[in-house]
Design a protein around this motif. Structure first.
Motif, PDB file in Angstrom:
ATOM      1  N   UNK A  18       0.830  -1.207   0.000  1.00  0.00           N
ATOM      2  CA  UNK A  18       0.000   0.000   0.000  1.00  0.00           C
ATOM      3  C   UNK A  18       0.867   1.261   0.000  1.00  0.00           C
ATOM      4  N   UNK A  19       1.949   1.236   0.767  1.00  0.00           N
ATOM      5  CA  UNK A  19       2.841   2.394   0.842  1.00  0.00           C
ATOM      6  C   UNK A  19       3.518   2.653  -0.493  1.00  0.00           C
ATOM      7  N   UNK A  20       3.917   1.573  -1.173  1.00  0.00           N
ATOM      8  CA  UNK A  20       4.567   1.716  -2.482  1.00  0.00           C
ATOM      9  C   UNK A  20       3.599   2.304  -3.497  1.00  0.00           C
ATOM     10  N   UNK A  21       2.339   1.834  -3.478  1.00  0.00           N
ATOM     11  CA  UNK A  21       1.335   2.340  -4.422  1.00  0.00           C
ATOM     12  C   UNK A  21       0.972   3.793  -4.130  1.00  0.00           C
ATOM     13  N   UNK A  22       1.011   4.162  -2.859  1.00  0.00           N
ATOM     14  CA  UNK A  22       0.611   5.511  -2.464  1.00  0.00           C
ATOM     15  C   UNK A  22       1.650   6.553  -2.850  1.00  0.00           C
ATOM     16  N   UNK A  23       2.920   6.219  -2.664  1.00  0.00           N
ATOM     17  CA  UNK A  23       4.001   7.179  -2.931  1.00  0.00           C
ATOM     18  C   UNK A  23       4.622   6.882  -4.288  1.00  0.00           C
ATOM     19  N   UNK A  24       4.314   7.701  -5.275  1.00  0.00           N
ATOM     20  CA  UNK A  24       4.796   7.474  -6.640  1.00  0.00           C
ATOM     21  C   UNK A  24       6.293   7.709  -6.768  1.00  0.00           C
ATOM     22  N   UNK A  25       6.913   8.346  -5.770  1.00  0.00           N
ATOM     23  CA  UNK A  25       8.352   8.616  -5.835  1.00  0.00           C
ATOM     24  C   UNK A  25       9.194   7.440  -5.358  1.00  0.00           C
ATOM     25  N   UNK A  26       8.537   6.434  -4.786  1.00  0.00           N
ATOM     26  CA  UNK A  26       9.267   5.261  -4.293  1.00  0.00           C
ATOM     27  C   UNK A  26       9.406   4.249  -5.423  1.00  0.00           C
ATOM     28  N   UNK A  27      10.607   3.799  -5.644  1.00  0.00           N
ATOM     29  CA  UNK A  27      10.867   2.798  -6.685  1.00  0.00           C
ATOM     30  C   UNK A  27      10.911   1.416  -6.056  1.00  0.00           C
ATOM     31  N   UNK A  28      10.015   0.527  -6.513  1.00  0.00           N
ATOM     32  CA  UNK A  28       9.971  -0.837  -5.995  1.00  0.00           C
ATOM     33  C   UNK A  28      10.537  -1.799  -7.035  1.00  0.00           C
ATOM     34  N   UNK A  29      11.461  -2.667  -6.618  1.00  0.00           N
ATOM     35  CA  UNK A  29      12.114  -3.624  -7.506  1.00  0.00           C
ATOM     36  C   UNK A  29      11.943  -5.039  -6.971  1.00  0.00           C
TER      37      UNK A  29
END
Length: 704
Positions: A490-501
């Motif tokens: 949820x946090x990754x989807x909420x913050x567009x500036x976070x890059x998830x790999x």
């Protein structure tokens, strides 16, 4: 002394090169994934090989011995990467001693002292010895050089004597391995029936017509695959899906980037240094003291950075120039004028044409070929293109470029004399003959002995401690606030500036995670028994970024699950369901292949293949489908097969013409070919057999 130093420094490399063939079986990934005895067994055990336990203390002692030897040879301690290589070499030595050693002992194989002497200074010189004692100028091996070296060995420092002892030991191990493999390789043979089959497969030909319905003609979305079908397929094909101990993670990265304040502070620092450099009495010393990246004060034109080179003509002695930027490094220079050197430097390219052997006729043929290429270049042909097509050394791929070099003996004498005797730049009009062959040479940067005085301050822009602390605070807050898989996503989807790999199926011994190097701490966390699927990590620091990870999947060598191979299993089961659907539809249609295709509808292709062989047959749309080829050669002329599943689709094959292989009286060529292929595979099969028999358990990843 130069050769002694070379032996001292290179013996470890030579030994490692020899050991490559000895440790080939380590490439099999399953060797690293054996059931660990770290849990429920001896927690101090690094591993077990052929029933021999290896304690962490003994293993580490050997690593420290290797580290000390390295430090004695190089004058510095090993880096972390070099330490990792040493641990690998120590482990490989255990493999040789325990797994291979027992095989040698059982067969009574050994290398006698006399045999070792023969490899070093006798009639059968080992290739590694020959390489170490080859004169780089002449390219010739000199046995007297070896003998002289050995006579002086006892007077050399202990580190050099030990280096030679290790080198000789590696020679013996290489010979033992060679004997062992040769013994088993000679036990392989090819029967007349096998040779006849190979001959038939390569020579018999057939013309076929076939109907082909590729699986992709049916949309994947129309085929529903259930978990029970995947379970059933896995149960029937366990041999195709080997278990591995792996972990999969998702992770977010918080890069540490210099802030605006950091950049402003950096530029103020550069300006201050430029002023101080301008008035420094010893400018070169001042520059060295204040540089993150040290560069020489006196440099040739070849060594002058490209950005500076364009301004050399207008530079004034004592002037300050820059800053120039390359990647994250900013450089300022104080120009001190020029100085003439005793040595010249130039840049050249060449095309080397080697004779096939030392005979006069071979040399004449090589010269004639070189002269032909020279004529093409003089006629306007592109030198670099011809170098790539004709060059016979490692420079060919670079268009023959030799880079910059000096007249200090780094090149063989005839070559150096001709090149440095040439004025200016361009094609040297005549061939240059050396012991290596005939050289066509183009000077790309003319010779020069001018050295430029450049006091360079090179500074890397880096984030301040305050910036690093701020990014770490953000990463800590993220890890603390998102301790479950749901919260993490949820946090990754909420913050567009976070890059998830994602990093899928990491092995326990991995050092890298995707492009994250030196990431052992992340891997060890993922493999820790306390880390469950869904666990969120604390913050890891990796170079200029902070990492927070979540474990998303585990696989085990001892328990293969559908989830471990879901995508592959789904593709295979879907293909079977498509094949069943296509075959059922084709089974109710009669007539010629064209009629069947027309009645089937979209997706059905009718094609013809002529003069195909069983060994190398290729079908236009279907490619080299072994099932279809086998069916084709099993049919009588005019006979049509029933629908059957191939690699990527369903076929109906009809034999049109058959051309049997002509009778042959001598199968020697095919027997020899088959025997050679078997011999080439022997090393791999030997390694696999020893690997399986030794029951290797590798727990090193738990310690390092």
């Amino acid at each position: 002394m130069a050769l002694i130093t070379k032996i001292r420094e290179k013996s470890g490399i030579a030994a490692a090169a020899i050991a490559v063939s000895l440790i080939l079986f380590l490439l099999g990934s399953d060797i690293f994934q054996g059931k660990s005895r770290f849990f429920g067994g001896n927690s101090d055990e690094v591993g077990e090989i052929a029933g021999e336990s290896i304690s962490s203390k003994d293993f580490q002692n050997k690593v420290e011995e290797a580290s000390k030897a390295y430090s004695a040879q190089t004058g510095r301690g090993p880096s972390e990467q070099e330490l990792a290589m040493m641990r690998e070499q120590v482990w490989n030595q255990y493999i040789l001693d325990f797994a291979y050693g027992k095989e040698y002992e059982a067969l009574g194989l050994s290398v006698s002292p006399e045999e070792l002497v023969d490899m070093v200074q006798g009639n059968n010189i080992h290739p590694s010895v020959r390489q170490q004692f080859t004169n780089p100028q002449t390219g010739q091996f000199d046995k007297n050089y070896v003998i002289q070296f050995l006579k002086n060995l006892k007077s050399m420092p202990a580190a050099q004597q030990q280096a030679w002892a290790n080198f000789e030991k590696s020679l013996g191990q290489d010979r033992l391995r060679s004997k062992y493999e040769s013994l088993l390789r000679l036990s392989t043979y090819t029967t007349n029936i096998e040779a006849q089959k190979d001959y038939q497969a390569q020579t018999a030909k057939a013309d076929v017509q076939y109907l082909y319905v590729p699986f992709y003609s049916i949309a994947d979305s129309t085929i529903k695959v259930t978990d029970s079908q995947l379970e059933e397929y896995l149960a029937k094909h366990k041999d195709l899906f080997k278990g591995e101990n792996t972990r999969s993670i998702q992770y977010v990265t918080f890069p540490v980037i210099p802030s605006k304040q950091d950049t402003a502070s950096f530029y103020n620092d550069i300006k201050r240094l430029a002023k101080d450099l301008a008035v420094a009495k010893n400018d070169s010393a001042f520059a060295m003291m204040n540089s993150d990246v040290k560069t020489p004060y006196l440099v040739s034109l070849a060594e002058v950075p490209a950005a500076v080179k364009t301004q050399l003509g207008s530079m004034i002695a004592g002037g300050i120039y820059g800053p120039f930027k390359e990647n994250n490094v900013y450089s300022i220079y104080k120009y001190g004028g020029i100085q003439k050197d005793s040595l010249f430097t130039l840049r050249a390219s060449h095309i080397l044409i080697r004779p096939e052997n030392t005979s006069d006729s071979s040399k004449a043929a090589a010269r004639k070929r070189a002269e032909g290429i020279m004529a093409q270049i003089k006629g306007g042909a592109n030198f670099e293109a011809l170098a790539r097509l004709n060059g016979m050394d490692g420079t060919a791929q670079q268009g023959g470029d030799l880079g910059f070099f000096k007249n200090n003996g780094s090149m063989v004498k005839p070559f150096e004399k001709a090149v440095f005797g040439f004025s200016g730049a361009g094609l040297i009009p005549g061939l240059i003959e050396t012991d290596f062959g005939f050289h066509i040479v183009k000077v790309t940067e003319p010779k020069s002995n001018t050295r430029y005085k450049l006091a360079a301050i090179n500074r890397t822009i880096a984030p301040s401690q305050a910036t690093m602390d701020e990014v770490l605070r953000k990463a800590d807050n993220f890890a603390a606030a998102n301790t479950s898989a749901e919260a993490f996503d949820a946090a990754v989807k909420k913050d567009k500036n976070i890059l998830m790999l994602r990093a899928e199926r990491m092995l326990e011994g991995s050092s890298n995670v995707n492009n994250l190097t030196n990431a052992r701490d992340i891997v060890r966390w993922a493999f820790n028994d306390d880390t469950k699927v869904g666990t969120v990590s604390d913050v890891f620091q990796n170079d200029n970024q902070y990492i927070v990870a979540i474990l998303t999947n585990k696989t085990s060598k001892d328990e293969v699950k559908v989830a471990d191979y879901r995508d592959e299993l789904t593709a295979r089961v879907r293909a079977e369901l498509k094949a069943e659907q296509i075959i059922n539809k084709l089974g109710g249609i009669s007539g010629s292949l064209e009629q069947v295709a027309q009645k089937y509808g979209a997706g059905a292709l009718v094609e013809t293949a002529t003069d195909i062989t069983l060994a190398q047959g290729v079908l236009s749309s279907a490619g080299a489908d072994p099932t279809a080829l086998g069916k084709a050669f099993g049919l009588k002329v005019g006979q049509k097969s029933k629908p059957f599943k191939g690699e990527q689709g369903v076929f109906i094959v009809q034999a049109v013409k058959s051309t049997p292989a002509p009778a042959i009286a001598d199968l020697t060529m095919y027997k020899n070919s088959a025997r050679m292929m078997a011999a080439q595979r022997a090393s791999f099969y030997i390694n696999e057999a020893i690997k399986e028999n030794a029951k290797v358990v590798d727990n090193r990843a738990r310690f390092y």
